[in-house]
Design a protein around this motif. Structure first.
Motif, PDB file in Angstrom:
ATOM      1  N   ILE A   1       0.690  -1.145  -0.111  1.00 50.21           N
ATOM      2  CA  ILE A   1       0.067  -0.029   0.072  1.00 50.21           C
ATOM      3  C   ILE A   1       0.868   1.211  -0.016  1.00 50.21           C
ATOM      4  CG2 ILE A   1      -1.563   1.348   1.520  1.00 50.21           C
ATOM      5  CD1 ILE A   1      -2.878  -1.473   2.197  1.00 50.21           C
ATOM      6  N   LYS A   2       1.972   1.214   0.694  1.00 47.44           N
ATOM      7  CA  LYS A   2       2.900   2.335   0.866  1.00 47.44           C
ATOM      8  C   LYS A   2       3.532   2.727  -0.607  1.00 47.44           C
ATOM      9  CE  LYS A   2       4.158   2.377   5.698  1.00 47.44           C
ATOM     10  NZ  LYS A   2       5.421   2.185   6.610  1.00 47.44           N
TER      11      LYS A   2
ATOM     12  N   ARG B   1      -8.405   6.680  -0.583  1.00 46.99           N
ATOM     13  CA  ARG B   1      -9.006   5.580   0.300  1.00 46.99           C
ATOM     14  C   ARG B   1      -9.420   4.650  -0.787  1.00 46.99           C
ATOM     15  NH1 ARG B   1     -13.249   9.025   4.286  1.00 46.99           N
ATOM     16  NH2 ARG B   1     -11.500   9.731   5.659  1.00 46.99           N
ATOM     17  N   GLN B   2      -9.900   4.857  -1.864  1.00 44.57           N
ATOM     18  CA  GLN B   2     -10.097   3.845  -2.955  1.00 44.57           C
ATOM     19  C   GLN B   2      -8.767   2.868  -3.480  1.00 44.57           C
ATOM     20  OE1 GLN B   2     -13.352   3.029  -4.052  1.00 44.57           O
ATOM     21  NE2 GLN B   2     -12.130   1.185  -4.922  1.00 44.57           N
ATOM     22  N   LEU B   3      -7.701   3.434  -3.358  1.00 44.67           N
ATOM     23  CA  LEU B   3      -6.383   2.959  -3.671  1.00 44.67           C
ATOM     24  C   LEU B   3      -6.230   1.930  -2.605  1.00 44.67           C
ATOM     25  CD1 LEU B   3      -4.059   2.823  -5.511  1.00 44.67           C
ATOM     26  CD2 LEU B   3      -2.862   4.308  -4.242  1.00 44.67           C
ATOM     27  N   ILE B   4      -6.454   2.077  -1.420  1.00 45.11           N
ATOM     28  CA  ILE B   4      -6.202   1.306  -0.285  1.00 45.11           C
ATOM     29  C   ILE B   4      -6.966  -0.013  -0.488  1.00 45.11           C
ATOM     30  CG2 ILE B   4      -6.292   0.634   2.126  1.00 45.11           C
ATOM     31  CD1 ILE B   4      -5.543   3.628   2.463  1.00 45.11           C
ATOM     32  N   ILE B   5      -8.267   0.172  -1.059  1.00 47.83           N
ATOM     33  CA  ILE B   5      -9.159  -1.017  -1.019  1.00 47.83           C
ATOM     34  C   ILE B   5      -8.898  -1.513  -2.498  1.00 47.83           C
ATOM     35  CG2 ILE B   5     -11.623  -1.461  -1.835  1.00 47.83           C
ATOM     36  CD1 ILE B   5     -12.260   1.044  -0.276  1.00 47.83           C
ATOM     37  N   ASP B   6      -8.355  -1.079  -3.486  1.00 42.62           N
ATOM     38  CA  ASP B   6      -7.909  -1.838  -4.649  1.00 42.62           C
ATOM     39  C   ASP B   6      -6.577  -2.481  -4.488  1.00 42.62           C
ATOM     40  OD1 ASP B   6      -9.875  -0.660  -5.921  1.00 42.62           O
ATOM     41  OD2 ASP B   6      -9.063   0.888  -6.873  1.00 42.62           O
ATOM     42  N   VAL B   7      -5.780  -2.056  -3.908  1.00 41.51           N
ATOM     43  CA  VAL B   7      -4.312  -2.789  -3.699  1.00 41.51           C
ATOM     44  C   VAL B   7      -4.635  -3.972  -2.910  1.00 41.51           C
ATOM     45  CG1 VAL B   7      -2.057  -2.602  -2.718  1.00 41.51           C
ATOM     46  CG2 VAL B   7      -2.989  -0.511  -3.982  1.00 41.51           C
TER      47      VAL B   7
ATOM     48  N   THR C   1     -12.680  -6.913   1.595  1.00 40.81           N
ATOM     49  CA  THR C   1     -13.009  -5.787   0.651  1.00 40.81           C
ATOM     50  C   THR C   1     -14.447  -5.002   0.813  1.00 40.81           C
ATOM     51  OG1 THR C   1     -11.587  -6.914  -1.020  1.00 40.81           O
ATOM     52  CG2 THR C   1     -12.895  -5.176  -1.841  1.00 40.81           C
ATOM     53  N   ALA C   2     -15.249  -5.855   0.962  1.00 42.36           N
ATOM     54  CA  ALA C   2     -16.671  -5.446   1.010  1.00 42.36           C
ATOM     55  C   ALA C   2     -16.700  -4.315   2.503  1.00 42.36           C
ATOM     56  CB  ALA C   2     -17.796  -6.319   1.336  1.00 42.36           C
ATOM     57  N   LEU C   3     -16.233  -4.882   3.709  1.00 46.14           N
ATOM     58  CA  LEU C   3     -16.039  -4.135   4.686  1.00 46.14           C
ATOM     59  C   LEU C   3     -15.424  -2.926   4.521  1.00 46.14           C
ATOM     60  CD1 LEU C   3     -15.448  -6.403   7.586  1.00 46.14           C
ATOM     61  CD2 LEU C   3     -17.456  -5.080   7.327  1.00 46.14           C
ATOM     62  N   ASP C   4     -14.221  -2.781   3.863  1.00 44.41           N
ATOM     63  CA  ASP C   4     -13.278  -1.383   3.375  1.00 44.41           C
ATOM     64  C   ASP C   4     -14.463  -0.631   2.704  1.00 44.41           C
ATOM     65  OD1 ASP C   4     -11.095  -2.426   4.926  1.00 44.41           O
ATOM     66  OD2 ASP C   4     -10.471  -3.254   3.160  1.00 44.41           O
ATOM     67  N   THR C   5     -15.024  -1.266   1.681  1.00 41.73           N
ATOM     68  CA  THR C   5     -15.824  -0.304   0.562  1.00 41.73           C
ATOM     69  C   THR C   5     -16.869   0.294   1.515  1.00 41.73           C
ATOM     70  OG1 THR C   5     -15.415  -1.953  -1.006  1.00 41.73           O
ATOM     71  CG2 THR C   5     -17.391  -0.491  -1.209  1.00 41.73           C
ATOM     72  N   LEU C   6     -17.567  -0.554   2.450  1.00 40.84           N
ATOM     73  CA  LEU C   6     -18.439   0.299   3.362  1.00 40.84           C
ATOM     74  C   LEU C   6     -17.928   1.336   4.398  1.00 40.84           C
ATOM     75  CD1 LEU C   6     -21.273   0.059   4.365  1.00 40.84           C
ATOM     76  CD2 LEU C   6     -20.600  -1.495   6.530  1.00 40.84           C
ATOM     77  N   SER C   7     -16.665   1.155   4.920  1.00 37.79           N
ATOM     78  CA  SER C   7     -15.766   2.034   5.725  1.00 37.79           C
ATOM     79  C   SER C   7     -15.668   3.364   4.775  1.00 37.79           C
ATOM     80  CB  SER C   7     -14.607   1.422   6.108  1.00 37.79           C
ATOM     81  OG  SER C   7     -14.824   0.676   7.072  1.00 37.79           O
ATOM     82  N   HIS C   8     -15.379   3.123   3.515  1.00 39.19           N
ATOM     83  CA  HIS C   8     -15.098   4.358   2.470  1.00 39.19           C
ATOM     84  C   HIS C   8     -16.339   5.111   2.286  1.00 39.19           C
ATOM     85  CE1 HIS C   8     -13.867   5.341  -1.833  1.00 39.19           C
ATOM     86  NE2 HIS C   8     -13.844   6.496  -0.976  1.00 39.19           N
ATOM     87  N   LEU C   9     -17.532   4.311   2.364  1.00 40.23           N
ATOM     88  CA  LEU C   9     -18.944   4.853   1.681  1.00 40.23           C
ATOM     89  C   LEU C   9     -19.216   5.938   3.064  1.00 40.23           C
ATOM     90  CD1 LEU C   9     -21.020   2.300   0.008  1.00 40.23           C
ATOM     91  CD2 LEU C   9     -20.310   4.364  -0.891  1.00 40.23           C
TER      92      LEU C   9
ATOM     93  N   GLY D   1     -17.475   7.152   4.913  1.00 41.13           N
ATOM     94  CA  GLY D   1     -16.619   8.332   5.251  1.00 41.13           C
ATOM     95  C   GLY D   1     -15.215   7.984   6.434  1.00 41.13           C
ATOM     96  N   LYS D   2     -15.177   6.510   6.583  1.00 41.17           N
ATOM     97  CA  LYS D   2     -13.945   6.140   7.171  1.00 41.17           C
ATOM     98  C   LYS D   2     -12.875   5.608   6.525  1.00 41.17           C
ATOM     99  CE  LYS D   2     -17.285   4.599  10.677  1.00 41.17           C
ATOM    100  NZ  LYS D   2     -18.042   3.408  11.379  1.00 41.17           N
ATOM    101  N   GLU D   3     -11.746   5.657   7.384  1.00 43.37           N
ATOM    102  CA  GLU D   3     -10.524   5.086   6.487  1.00 43.37           C
ATOM    103  C   GLU D   3     -10.532   3.705   6.496  1.00 43.37           C
ATOM    104  OE1 GLU D   3      -6.628   6.086   4.738  1.00 43.37           O
ATOM    105  OE2 GLU D   3      -8.165   7.384   5.467  1.00 43.37           O
ATOM    106  N   PRO D   4     -10.348   2.878   5.455  1.00 45.35           N
ATOM    107  CA  PRO D   4     -10.070   1.546   5.103  1.00 45.35           C
ATOM    108  C   PRO D   4      -8.856   0.947   6.254  1.00 45.35           C
ATOM    109  CG  PRO D   4     -10.641   2.476   3.262  1.00 45.35           C
ATOM    110  CD  PRO D   4     -10.124   3.696   4.001  1.00 45.35           C
ATOM    111  N   ASN D   5      -9.128  -0.137   6.819  1.00 46.59           N
ATOM    112  CA  ASN D   5      -8.131  -0.806   7.542  1.00 46.59           C
ATOM    113  C   ASN D   5      -7.166  -1.431   6.614  1.00 46.59           C
ATOM    114  OD1 ASN D   5      -9.310  -0.146   9.845  1.00 46.59           O
ATOM    115  ND2 ASN D   5     -10.688  -1.766   9.606  1.00 46.59           N
TER     116      ASN D   5
END
Length: 354
Positions: A36-37, A106-112, A339-347, A349-353
């Motif tokens: 991710i970095k 944030r979307q980049l984190i999810i994609d990676v 990935t779904a949890l991260d997308t929900l966080s994104h939607l 307004g939270k930072e994906p883990n």
């Protein structure tokens, strides 16, 4: 020549450094956090977003300087009208560019994460299919031996040969999919497309209690899409004063409000589906974990039976294949869940883990 020697050494050292920094990373272990970095550092999208912010900032400063010398009253002439439109539009576009950078990051984190896990799952599936191909090869050898002594027909031998050909084709497709998964992952992190780093961080499935209505409302308040729709509606309402025909301004506001309502319903519907999918994926992961436990026991029994001469090598390979395919399926489901949890966080307004 002696004078040129230091320059040659310097050039070579720079070349070696460049190769080690940006060269092929095949065989090296790459954690998810490191991936991710790298993506954050190399993302073309984020770099372009930053450039776009700089561009919008220039336009906003230009509009701000011009508007300082514009009289403010209710009798706007056309040039004043255009200038106010320019100012408010530039101010909105600047904030939108800044918001887009945050959204894309944030979307980049999810994609990676998704691509990282996809490589692991594709590799696991390939290993399972290699077992299946090995089993077909053994069965072909058995069929050839039986055919030589007249125990099976030519048609049965041809069936065994066809089975090997089919398994080879499936195996070639799995290898291509793994290579494509690596290419997509490498592109996302800015690495050479042919790199084959070792990826070991597995998705962790933890139960997430979700209040669907709460999540829907949070997404309707905090998502980037809703922010864009709401700010667009505010801008339209502000600019209606500067339209040549007041009716046109009112119509524009009505359209923006309708779009806002539709966007809110769409984002709520999307969030609802996502929450339902998360709940399903969690249960599906539990089911697959139970299957894995079952196949592990079956494999233990098969190995004992083979060692004692009760079962053939085919039985062990069948058990190993079933276990590895179940593990590959579980990895895919676990990845989809995370990935779904991260997308929900994104939607919401939270930072994906990560």
């Amino acid at each position: 020549m002696r004078k040129l020697l230091p320059l040659i050494i310097l050039f070579c050292s720079l070349f070696v450094f460049s190769y080690s920094a940006y060269g092929n990373e095949t065989g090296t272990v790459l954690s998810l956090e490191e991936a991710i970095k790298k993506a954050m550092q190399n993302s073309i999208t984020l770099k372009n977003d930053q450039v776009e912010i700089e561009k919008k900032d220039i336009l906003f400063k230009d509009a701000s300087s011009l508007i300082q010398y514009t009289p403010v009253d209710i009798s706007f002439n056309p040039s004043d009208t255009n200038l106010f439109k320019y100012f408010y539009g530039a101010e909105y576009e600047k904030r939108k560019a800044e918001k887009k950078l945050e959204n894309d990051r944030r979307q980049l984190i999810i994609d990676v994460k998704s691509k990282y896990y996809n490589v692991i799952a594709s590799d696991k599936k390939l290993k399972a299919l290699e077992l299946s191909e090995k089993k077909a090869q053994i069965q072909l050898l058995q069929a050839q031996a039986k055919y030589k002594v007249g125990l099976i027909t030519k048609a049965e031998l041809s069936a065994a040969e066809a089975k090997v050909a089919t398994e080879n084709a499936i195996l070639a497709d799995a290898k291509a999919k793994l290579d494509n998964a690596y290419s997509e992952f490498n592109k996302a992190i800015g690495a050479p497309l042919d790199s084959k780093p070792i990826l070991k961080d597995l998705p962790i499935v933890e139960k997430k209690e979700l209040d669907i209505n709460e999540q829907m409302n949070m997404a309707a308040s905090n998502s980037y899409e809703m922010w864009s729709a709401e700010e667009g509606a505010r801008l339209t309402d502000r600019l209606k004063l500067f339209e040549k025909f007041y009716d046109i301004g009112d119509y524009n506001v009505d359209q923006a409000k309708n779009t806002l309502v539709d966007s809110r319903q769409e984002i709520k519907n999307q969030t609802r589906k996502l929450c339902m999918s998360i709940n399903y994926l969690y249960e599906k992961n539990n089911e697959l974990e139970q299957q894995i436990s079952q196949y592990q026991e079956i494999l233990k029994v098969a190995k004992v039976q083979w060692e004692t001469g009760i079962a053939t090598r085919d039985t062990v390979l069948n058990a190993e294949y079933a276990l590895q395919m179940a593990e590959a399926s579980q990895l895919e489901v676990a990845s989809a869940y995370v990935t779904a949890l991260d997308t929900l966080s994104h939607l919401t307004g939270k930072e994906p883990n990560y």
